[in-house]
Scaffold this motif. Structure first.
Motif, PDB file in Angstrom:
ATOM      1  N   HIS A   1       0.837  -1.207   0.000  1.00 30.35           N
ATOM      2  CA  HIS A   1       0.000   0.000   0.000  1.00 30.35           C
ATOM      3  C   HIS A   1       0.869   1.253   0.000  1.00 30.35           C
ATOM      4  O   HIS A   1       2.089   1.179   0.152  1.00 30.35           O
ATOM      5  CB  HIS A   1      -0.923   0.004   1.232  1.00 30.35           C
TER       6      HIS A   1
ATOM      7  N   HIS B   1       4.739  -0.176  -0.009  1.00 30.29           N
ATOM      8  CA  HIS B   1       5.348  -1.015   1.032  1.00 30.29           C
ATOM      9  C   HIS B   1       4.286  -1.889   1.677  1.00 30.29           C
ATOM     10  O   HIS B   1       3.085  -1.647   1.517  1.00 30.29           O
ATOM     11  CB  HIS B   1       6.047  -0.146   2.084  1.00 30.29           C
TER      12      HIS B   1
ATOM     13  N   ASP C   1       0.899   4.925   2.077  1.00 34.34           N
ATOM     14  CA  ASP C   1       0.265   5.547   3.245  1.00 34.34           C
ATOM     15  C   ASP C   1      -0.529   6.813   2.887  1.00 34.34           C
ATOM     16  O   ASP C   1      -1.461   7.188   3.599  1.00 34.34           O
ATOM     17  CB  ASP C   1       1.319   5.868   4.317  1.00 34.34           C
TER      18      ASP C   1
HETATM   19 FE   LIG Z   1       2.072   1.769   5.763  1.00 39.80          FE
END
Ligand SMILES: [Fe+2]
Ligand SMILES: O=C(O)CCC(=O)C(=O)O
Length: 339
Positions: free
Chosen positions: A176, A265, A178
């Motif tokens: 994903h 990540h 952030d």
């Molecule tokens: Fe994350």
């Protein structure tokens, strides 16, 4: 046992890290020895590092190209031990004052267990003095400033307690970005610090990153269709290219990775019998501005957060996610401007 290591040990580990990862992350060392921040204005490329006197030219270049930077042995072990102790007290739940305002998340496969064994994440510890001291610690802030500039807010706080996987593979965190969770911009003025609270490696589900992916766009996220279920708010990228080269960030206790909010990540299954712990904070320049996410790829996340808030505050309460972020952000350096 006090196991802090000195600067020469830190340097040795930095060298080992660089030797190990340099070929993988293709650090592009050009013949021009000036740093990216000094080159600002010479190209159209986004400059991901602000002018500073902390990072070496090589570190700046590495963050610019890869979107992350590991600083070995940054947070002293005695501080990490204090965060761990506080986390354990919160899990015991004896003193509610300690966890005021926090979101305590339980693993989808372990809900019936009690205490620490059920909890995979604490979020929003901005009002807990012990845990929040991580976010305001000078050793972190000197680096944070290199990405946010001098006016910095701690916007999002987490202590991740990745449990031993019960066979469901639910301890994984899907790949994903952030930024999917944040209704503020610009992305380049946001940075995450993630500190290993113990040795993290492939077996216990270390972070996995895709170097250079911070130069891409925010992608569409949703719940992956995993057989064993998915944890709450663990959205993943829907059109993920599984062949993209990834790097596993194996780190020692106290090592800290700073990374850009568009960096792809995730983290793997915890195949050990221990709880893999990390503490993390997302910082943003207080000069960032809020955006309206209605009609964007972030709308599903905003609806989910609004639903949770309504459940806590009452269905008839008008909830705006910008207000939620405004209330939980804390100034850690300089002045509060627009955030
Ligand atoms: Fe994350
Ligand atoms: O510590 C991990 O497993 C990754 C957590 C993470 O990336 C997140 O919560 O956004």
């Amino acid at each position: 046992m006090e196991s802090d290591t000195g600067p020469s040990e830190a340097l040795r580990r930095l060298n080992v890290f660089n030797r190990h990862f340099a070929p993988l992350i293709q650090q592009q060392v050009s013949s021009d020895s000036s740093s990216p921040s000094l080159q600002a204005g010479l190209s159209n490329e986004i400059q991901y590092v602000v002018k500073n006197s902390i990072l070496t030219a090589e570190q700046e270049r590495s963050y610019q190209e890869n979107g992350f930077l590991v600083i070995p042995n940054l947070v002293p072990h005695h501080k990490i031990d204090a965060y761990k102790e506080e986390f354990e007290l919160i899990c015991e739940g004896k003193n509610r004052q300690r966890s005021a305002g926090m979101t305590i998340m339980k693993d989808v496969a372990l809900k019936t267990l009690s205490g620490e064994r059920a909890i995979n994440k604490l979020q929003d510890f901005q009002d807990n003095e012990v845990l929040f001291s991580y976010c305001s610690s000078p050793e972190l802030l000197q680096y944070v400033e290199c990405f946010t500039g001098p006016d910095a807010m701690a916007m999002h706080t987490m202590l991740i307690n990745k449990p031993p996987d019960p066979g469901s593979k639910t301890s994984r965190h899907p790949m994903h970005q952030d930024l999917h969770y944040f209704p503020f911009r610009p992305a380049k003025s946001i940075v995450c610090s993630w500190t290993a609270m113990e040795k993290v490696h492939r077996q216990n589900g270390c972070l996995v990153v895709i170097p250079g992916s911070h130069k891409g766009q925010l992608m569409r996220h949703d719940y992956p269709k995993w057989e064993g279920g998915v944890n709450k708010m663990y959205h993943g990228i829907m059109d993920f290219d599984a062949s993209a080269p990834r790097v596993h960030l194996e780190m020692e206790k106290g090592d800290t990775v700073f990374f850009h909010p568009l960096l792809l990540h995730g983290s793997g299954t915890n195949k050990t019998s221990g709880f893999r712990k990390a503490i993390s904070c997302h910082y943003a320049s207080s000069n960032c501005h809020y955006i309206d996410v209605a009609g964007t790829t972030q709308a599903n996340m905003a609806n989910e957060i609004t639903d949770v808030a309504k459940r806590k505050l009452g269905e008839d309460v008008e909830v705006n996610i910008k207000d939620i972020w405004y209330m939980k952000g804390r100034l850690v350096k300089g002045e509060r401007i627009t955030l």
